[in-house]
Write an enzyme that holds these catalytic residues in place. Sequence first.
Site, PDB file in Angstrom:
ATOM      1  N   ASP A  34     -11.486  -9.655   3.008  1.00  0.00           N
ATOM      2  CA  ASP A  34     -12.010 -11.002   3.291  1.00  0.00           C
ATOM      3  C   ASP A  34     -13.206 -10.843   4.219  1.00  0.00           C
ATOM      4  O   ASP A  34     -13.481  -9.748   4.709  1.00  0.00           O
ATOM      5  CB  ASP A  34     -10.921 -11.865   3.947  1.00  0.00           C
ATOM      6  CG  ASP A  34     -10.377 -11.209   5.218  1.00  0.00           C
ATOM      7  OD1 ASP A  34      -9.374 -10.499   5.131  1.00  0.00           O
ATOM      8  OD2 ASP A  34     -10.998 -11.363   6.287  1.00  0.00           O
TER       9      ASP A  34
ATOM     10  N   GLU B 256       0.825  -1.215   0.000  1.00  0.00           N
ATOM     11  CA  GLU B 256       0.000   0.000   0.000  1.00  0.00           C
ATOM     12  C   GLU B 256       0.846   1.245   0.000  1.00  0.00           C
ATOM     13  O   GLU B 256       0.409   2.311  -0.395  1.00  0.00           O
ATOM     14  CB  GLU B 256      -0.839   0.064   1.280  1.00  0.00           C
ATOM     15  CG  GLU B 256      -1.901  -0.958   1.379  1.00  0.00           C
ATOM     16  CD  GLU B 256      -2.517  -0.853   2.759  1.00  0.00           C
ATOM     17  OE1 GLU B 256      -2.923   0.248   3.131  1.00  0.00           O
ATOM     18  OE2 GLU B 256      -2.561  -1.863   3.454  1.00  0.00           O
TER      19      GLU B 256
HETATM   20  N1  ADE Z   1      -7.154  -7.719   8.247  1.00  0.00           N
HETATM   21  C1  ADE Z   1      -7.683  -8.164   7.100  1.00  0.00           C
HETATM   22  N2  ADE Z   1      -8.456  -9.222   7.297  1.00  0.00           N
HETATM   23  C2  ADE Z   1      -8.430  -9.468   8.634  1.00  0.00           C
HETATM   24  C3  ADE Z   1      -8.996 -10.463   9.451  1.00  0.00           C
HETATM   25  N3  ADE Z   1      -9.772 -11.409   8.930  1.00  0.00           N
HETATM   26  N4  ADE Z   1      -8.738 -10.417  10.777  1.00  0.00           N
HETATM   27  C4  ADE Z   1      -7.941  -9.474  11.289  1.00  0.00           C
HETATM   28  N5  ADE Z   1      -7.349  -8.526  10.549  1.00  0.00           N
HETATM   29  C5  ADE Z   1      -7.591  -8.524   9.223  1.00  0.00           C
END
Ligand code: ADE
Length: 249
Positions: A216, A12
């Site tokens: 996610d 990033e």
């Molecule tokens: N950053 C991106 N995805 C995450 C997740 N599932 N848990 C904690 N931090 C994250």
Amino acid sequence: MTTAILSALPEEQSGLVATLQRPQRRVHAGRVFWTGSLHGKDVVLALSGIGKVAAATTATALIERFGATRIVFTGVAGGVGDGVRVGDVVVAQDYVQHDMDASPLFPRWELPGYARARLACDVALSALLLEAARACVVSAQGPFDPTVGRAARQVHHGLMASGDRFVSAAHESARLRTALREAGHNVLAVEMEGAAVAQVCLDYGVPFAAVRTISDRADDAAHGDFALFVQTVASRYADHMVQTFLQKL
Ligand code: ADE
């Protein structure tokens, strides 16, 4: 005024470093800091490190050593709120530490010494980030969008939760979300640093805002989604949003 841009991931940050005017690289506390200007604004760029302690140290160094007068965080997060999907963007309104538990001495999630569980982000900076995120989402429905064909991406504004865990199981995500919701905390997304930076900024009276792209759903597929998303989208998204934000500043 010096604006600190704190990125969660090297991918990033690289676009920002590449466009930095008068770039200077300095090493402090085992971290690399880049100073210079972007869009005529004095900036300092840093990687947060992963987890609350690393992020708090970086934020403290930004303020104490590099004179940051505001801090903006970009990163990715796991979506846990209804309708918060991969590719959406969340601008934080406030933060809770989902792994803070000093009960029975203090109510669950309350930060001892702060008399509250939630730390608010700066309203004016967050409004600018929201504008930048909306502009970015509109222009990103193009060639580099991995989710072309699905419903339009959304920009959300609300509560984020940080903790020292990568949440990668549907049952864990559901448990976390339900427990917080029952206490009146309606969490949109989880990540691992923002609440710590918010706390440091509160201590120092430095305005703070954060934007996270959803990589996610914090479920059993989170790990795979995360890696793919970071490689393909996170860098361009963060770069685009920060550049737009700095132009509006
Ligand atoms: N950053 C991106 N995805 C995450 C997740 N599932 N848990 C904690 N931090 C994250």
